[in-house]
Design a protein around this motif. Structure first.
Motif, PDB file in Angstrom:
ATOM      1  N   LYS A 132      -8.103   7.178  -3.370  1.00 40.03           N
ATOM      2  CA  LYS A 132      -8.053   5.816  -3.900  1.00 40.03           C
ATOM      3  C   LYS A 132      -9.365   5.064  -3.672  1.00 40.03           C
ATOM      4  N   SER A 146       0.040  10.869  -5.060  1.00 36.33           N
ATOM      5  CA  SER A 146       0.800   9.789  -4.428  1.00 36.33           C
ATOM      6  C   SER A 146       2.212  10.241  -4.089  1.00 36.33           C
ATOM      7  N   SER A 183       5.051  12.125 -11.287  1.00 33.74           N
ATOM      8  CA  SER A 183       5.458  10.721 -11.132  1.00 33.74           C
ATOM      9  C   SER A 183       6.862  10.560 -10.581  1.00 33.74           C
ATOM     10  N   HIS A 217      12.736   1.886 -10.657  1.00 31.15           N
ATOM     11  CA  HIS A 217      11.993   2.893  -9.886  1.00 31.15           C
ATOM     12  C   HIS A 217      12.620   3.001  -8.503  1.00 31.15           C
ATOM     13  N   TRP A 219      -0.981   0.350  -3.391  1.00 29.05           N
ATOM     14  CA  TRP A 219      -0.706   1.747  -3.713  1.00 29.05           C
ATOM     15  C   TRP A 219      -0.977   2.017  -5.196  1.00 29.05           C
ATOM     16  N   HIS A 220      -0.632   1.087  -6.059  1.00 26.79           N
ATOM     17  CA  HIS A 220      -0.895   1.280  -7.488  1.00 26.79           C
ATOM     18  C   HIS A 220      -2.397   1.342  -7.772  1.00 26.79           C
ATOM     19  N   TYR A 250      -3.208  -5.099  -9.932  1.00 27.20           N
ATOM     20  CA  TYR A 250      -2.219  -4.469  -9.069  1.00 27.20           C
ATOM     21  C   TYR A 250      -2.017  -5.267  -7.783  1.00 27.20           C
ATOM     22  N   TYR A 280      -0.045  -8.231  -8.732  1.00 23.84           N
ATOM     23  CA  TYR A 280       1.339  -7.802  -8.972  1.00 23.84           C
ATOM     24  C   TYR A 280       2.101  -7.730  -7.649  1.00 23.84           C
ATOM     25  N   PHE A 315       0.882  -6.795 -14.170  1.00 24.20           N
ATOM     26  CA  PHE A 315       0.612  -5.380 -13.890  1.00 24.20           C
ATOM     27  C   PHE A 315      -0.247  -4.743 -14.978  1.00 24.20           C
TER      28      PHE A 315
END
Length: 388
Positions: free
Chosen positions: A98, A115, A154, A274, A320-321, A327, A330, A379
């Protein structure tokens, strides 16, 4: 090859899983063959990118050494410092991936799905710390869990103890028929969501943004609602594919979506959207933070502790995004919403300002829907684009 991205991918799945289906319909075990199928798909997915292949191999060895090493250590001692070090080392490849672009170094650690594979590794270390995983995990089971191809890129994010239970259980012929039926239904639902509804929204509705003048409120509102719907159908479609293929392989991968747009409030939304990700953050971040703060007795007010937990949880989820501004905003936005709703909920318990009836239920769903869509608008980062 991108998982679930082309019809060729599904054609290969149909060919390679045909023996799995035949064995299952005869009531035979098919774990060994499915492990071979996972290996084949790993080759198909990563063979086009040597750097990602090397990163995946390094990551897998890294996680296996950490997990098995910590399980062996936990049988003898239980130092909090060693536990924290193990968690940090497990997350380290993801952090390097990242942060590499911001540190102006080459990203040698990132690969498709890093991830979600990291979530699996970290949760095994944490559950070992809690005493939920006590014995050494068979190497082949550990590798199969980490690299299970249907959920590779994902999610949904599975838990090892639940996954291992599926591996160790025999599936009678009649029960496998139900697995196959549910798996096929999920795959067809995925096609409906991702390749029909999602495609139509993206290609025939979102492109009509030009009908509104750029920069107008109508333009941004139109984008906000259509993007929210597109994001749901695209991601829920992918999750349906992953769950469907898992069921055909005899693994009951958990659900990821449960009608999130009929949520009554933001807590309800994160129990529907999610779900495996939100439950992971709830169990391994929020609950641990609340327990730790309660144990230390630094803050005695439970509402303040839970609010701090929500702030920590959603800031981490935002980071994390990605480290891009949309992000982070968000995460901040949802942290604010959860703190605000938590405070409102406590207030309403005392004063009964918002009664529970059919009208307030409908109003709650409508209000929550708009808050959720605005979050997805943040987002998307659409507001950052010049000329839109």
């Amino acid at each position: 090859m991108t998982p679930y991205g082309t019809f060729l991918f599904f054609f290969i799945i149909a060919i390679l899983l045909a023996p799995t289906v035949i064995l299952g319909l005869y009531g035979k075990r098919f774990k060994t063959y499915n492990i071979l199928v996972t290996l084949i798909f790993l080759v198909l997915i990563f063979s086009v990118n040597l750097r990602e292949t090397n990163a995946l191999i390094f990551f897998t060895f890294w996680q296996v050494i950490l997990i098995k090493g910590y399980i062996a250590y936990r049988k003898k001692a239980n130092s909090g410092n060693i536990f924290c070090l193990a968690v940090i080392l497990s997350i380290l490849p993801l952090l390097l991936s990242k942060l590499s672009s911001y540190l102006f170094i080459e990203n040698l650690w990132g690969f498709l799905g890093i991830s979600y594979l990291t979530f699996k590794g970290v949760q095994m270390i944490m559950e070992t710390r809690d005493g939920l995983i006590k014995n050494q995990v068979p190497l082949i089971h550990l590798l199969y869990f980490i690299l299970f191809f249907p959920t590779l890129s994902s999610g949904p994010i599975d838990r090892y103890r639940r996954f291992e239970k599926d591996l160790n259980e025999d599936i009678p012929m009649e029960e496998y028929k139900l697995f196959l039926y549910k798996g096929m239904n999920k795959i067809f639902l995925g096609f409906l969501y991702k390749f029909i509804i999602g495609y139509l929204i993206h290609h025939y509705i979102m492109i009509r943004l030009g009908h509104f003048s750029h920069g107008t409120i109508q333009h941004h509102l139109f984008y906000m609602y259509t993007y929210s719907l597109y994001l749901f159908f695209d991601f829920a479609g992918y999750s349906a594919f992953a769950i469907g293929v898992s069921y055909i392989m005899g693994v009951k991968t958990p659900e990821n979506f449960n009608q999130p747009f009929i949520s009554r409030n933001m807590k309800d939304f994160w129990n529907r959207w999610h779900m495996t990700l939100s439950f992971w953050f709830r169990d391994y971040v929020f609950m641990r933070f609340v327990f730790w703060m309660t144990k230390k007795k630094w803050i005695k007010n439970r509402q303040i502790v839970s609010n701090l937990g929500y702030i920590l949880l959603f800031l981490l989820m935002g980071f994390w995004h990605g480290l891009e501004i949309q992000y982070i905003l968000y995460g901040v936005y949802h942290a604010f919403l959860m703190v605000a709703y938590n405070s409102f909920e406590q207030f309403n318990k005392k004063h009964h300002w918002w009664p529970q009836n059919k009208m307030t239920h409908i109003a709650s769903v409508i209000i929550t829907f708009h808050f959720v869509c605005f979050g997805f608008y943040i987002f998307s980062g659409h507001f950052l684009h010049k000329g839109v």
